[in-house]
Design a protein around this motif. Structure first.
Motif, mmCIF file in Angstrom:
data_model
loop_
_atom_site.group_PDB
_atom_site.id
_atom_site.type_symbol
_atom_site.label_atom_id
_atom_site.label_comp_id
_atom_site.label_asym_id
_atom_site.label_seq_id
_atom_site.Cartn_x
_atom_site.Cartn_y
_atom_site.Cartn_z
ATOM 1 N N VAL A 108 0.846 -1.193 0.000
ATOM 2 C CA VAL A 108 0.000 0.000 0.000
ATOM 3 C C VAL A 108 0.882 1.244 0.000
ATOM 4 N N LEU A 109 0.304 2.335 -0.437
ATOM 5 C CA LEU A 109 0.913 3.653 -0.272
ATOM 6 C C LEU A 109 0.094 4.402 0.755
ATOM 7 N N VAL A 110 0.764 5.138 1.648
ATOM 8 C CA VAL A 110 0.095 5.805 2.759
ATOM 9 C C VAL A 110 0.612 7.230 2.916
ATOM 10 N N SER A 111 -0.310 8.132 3.208
ATOM 11 C CA SER A 111 0.031 9.478 3.642
ATOM 12 C C SER A 111 -0.849 9.775 4.844
ATOM 13 N N GLU A 112 -0.275 10.358 5.879
ATOM 14 C CA GLU A 112 -1.034 10.606 7.103
ATOM 15 C C GLU A 112 -0.513 11.854 7.802
ATOM 16 N N ARG A 113 -1.420 12.529 8.479
ATOM 17 C CA ARG A 113 -1.048 13.688 9.303
ATOM 18 C C ARG A 113 -2.171 13.991 10.283
ATOM 19 N N THR A 114 -1.918 14.890 11.197
ATOM 20 C CA THR A 114 -2.940 15.339 12.135
ATOM 21 C C THR A 114 -3.996 16.154 11.385
ATOM 22 N N VAL A 115 -5.196 16.207 11.933
ATOM 23 C CA VAL A 115 -6.238 17.033 11.318
ATOM 24 C C VAL A 115 -6.181 18.475 11.808
ATOM 25 N N LEU A 116 -5.409 18.730 12.858
ATOM 26 C CA LEU A 116 -5.311 20.101 13.365
ATOM 27 C C LEU A 116 -4.671 21.000 12.317
ATOM 28 N N ASP A 117 -5.323 22.118 12.049
ATOM 29 C CA ASP A 117 -4.864 23.093 11.060
ATOM 30 C C ASP A 117 -4.798 22.539 9.642
ATOM 31 N N LEU A 118 -5.517 21.461 9.377
ATOM 32 C CA LEU A 118 -5.577 20.886 8.027
ATOM 33 C C LEU A 118 -6.249 21.867 7.085
ATOM 34 N N ASN A 119 -5.746 21.953 5.850
ATOM 35 C CA ASN A 119 -6.404 22.817 4.870
ATOM 36 C C ASN A 119 -6.632 22.058 3.568
ATOM 37 N N ARG A 120 -7.385 22.677 2.684
ATOM 38 C CA ARG A 120 -7.769 22.046 1.409
ATOM 39 C C ARG A 120 -6.567 21.633 0.573
ATOM 40 N N LEU A 121 -5.590 22.507 0.500
ATOM 41 C CA LEU A 121 -4.414 22.225 -0.309
ATOM 42 C C LEU A 121 -3.705 20.957 0.168
ATOM 43 N N GLU A 122 -3.641 20.771 1.474
ATOM 44 C CA GLU A 122 -2.991 19.575 2.017
ATOM 45 C C GLU A 122 -3.768 18.307 1.673
ATOM 46 N N VAL A 123 -5.077 18.361 1.749
ATOM 47 C CA VAL A 123 -5.889 17.193 1.381
ATOM 48 C C VAL A 123 -5.720 16.899 -0.110
ATOM 49 N N GLN A 124 -5.787 17.935 -0.939
ATOM 50 C CA GLN A 124 -5.593 17.744 -2.377
ATOM 51 C C GLN A 124 -4.223 17.134 -2.663
ATOM 52 N N GLU A 125 -3.196 17.641 -2.000
ATOM 53 C CA GLU A 125 -1.851 17.124 -2.224
ATOM 54 C C GLU A 125 -1.737 15.670 -1.775
ATOM 55 N N MET A 126 -2.322 15.326 -0.646
ATOM 56 C CA MET A 126 -2.277 13.938 -0.183
ATOM 57 C C MET A 126 -2.906 13.011 -1.217
ATOM 58 N N LEU A 127 -4.077 13.391 -1.727
ATOM 59 C CA LEU A 127 -4.753 12.575 -2.737
ATOM 60 C C LEU A 127 -3.935 12.495 -4.020
ATOM 61 N N ASN A 128 -3.407 13.634 -4.452
ATOM 62 C CA ASN A 128 -2.616 13.659 -5.686
ATOM 63 C C ASN A 128 -1.351 12.826 -5.568
ATOM 64 N N MET A 129 -0.650 12.965 -4.453
ATOM 65 C CA MET A 129 0.603 12.231 -4.277
ATOM 66 C C MET A 129 0.361 10.730 -4.177
ATOM 67 N N VAL A 130 -0.606 10.317 -3.387
ATOM 68 C CA VAL A 130 -0.894 8.888 -3.272
ATOM 69 C C VAL A 130 -1.343 8.342 -4.625
ATOM 70 N N GLY A 131 -2.232 9.050 -5.319
ATOM 71 C CA GLY A 131 -2.686 8.605 -6.639
ATOM 72 C C GLY A 131 -1.552 8.536 -7.652
ATOM 73 N N TYR A 132 -0.693 9.555 -7.670
ATOM 74 C CA TYR A 132 0.414 9.597 -8.623
ATOM 75 C C TYR A 132 1.386 8.437 -8.398
ATOM 76 N N TYR A 133 1.825 8.258 -7.156
ATOM 77 C CA TYR A 133 2.808 7.213 -6.889
ATOM 78 C C TYR A 133 2.197 5.810 -6.986
ATOM 79 N N ALA A 134 0.927 5.663 -6.673
ATOM 80 C CA ALA A 134 0.273 4.367 -6.859
ATOM 81 C C ALA A 134 0.272 3.993 -8.336
ATOM 82 N N ASP A 135 -0.098 4.948 -9.169
ATOM 83 C CA ASP A 135 -0.129 4.709 -10.618
ATOM 84 C C ASP A 135 1.276 4.457 -11.170
ATOM 85 N N LYS A 136 2.261 5.154 -10.631
ATOM 86 C CA LYS A 136 3.638 5.004 -11.109
ATOM 87 C C LYS A 136 4.240 3.664 -10.703
#
Length: 154
Positions: A108-136
């Motif tokens: 599996v590929l995993v990205s994780e962090r605390t939800v404190l001070d989480l913002n949209r850009l961080e969620v988008q980046e987590m999804l993009n990075m996991v999706g990109y590296y999974a596909d690669k």
């Protein structure tokens, strides 16, 4: 402190749902069963299935957002060589994500962090990075060590 921790998870849920909406994903229609007090969704990004989980914290720790994509099922479990290769990739090639194993045969590929001070850009980046590296890496790992891409199991 507990109130702030609970508020963080509630805010994170709204952020994740908003990001999913922007991706054209029906958040409610893709919600899955979660741990008590948490939330979870399953979405497709390219050839990758991605699970997004919001896990409640405790009295002393904030909740977490965890983004996971199962990418390769090893036919005979993970070999020592494959495990070493995954660790080497974690240390040199994967910013913000890491390989892991589930039940010794699912990479599996995993990205994780605390939800404190989480913002949209961080969620988008987590999804993009996991999706990109999974596909690669799904094809690369199957070619190097055998097994089956999770995408091909369905």
């Amino acid at each position: 402190m507990t109130g702030k921790l609970e508020k963080g998870l509630s805010k994170a849920k709204k952020i994740v749902e908003s990001v999913l909406r922007d991706l054209g994903v029906d958040a409610a229609g893709n919600e899955m069963e979660s741990v008590v007090g948490g939330h979870a969704w399953q979405v497709a990004r390219g050839s990758a299935d991605i699970m997004i989980s919001l896990v409640p914290g405790s009295d002393h720790a904030a909740g977490r957002i965890r983004v996971v994509s199962p990418i390769v099922k090893m036919d005979k479990g993970i070999s020592k060589e494959a495990a070493i290769r995954l660790l080497e990739l974690n240390g040199t090639q994967l910013p913000g994500v890491a390989f892991g194993l589930i039940q010794r045969d699912m990479v599996v590929l995993v990205s994780e962090r605390t939800v404190l001070d989480l913002n949209r850009l961080e969620v988008q980046e987590m999804l993009n990075m996991v999706g990109y590296y999974a596909d690669k890496y799904d094809d690369i790992l199957v070619e190097e060590f055998g097994g089956t891409r999770v995408f091909d199991l369905e």
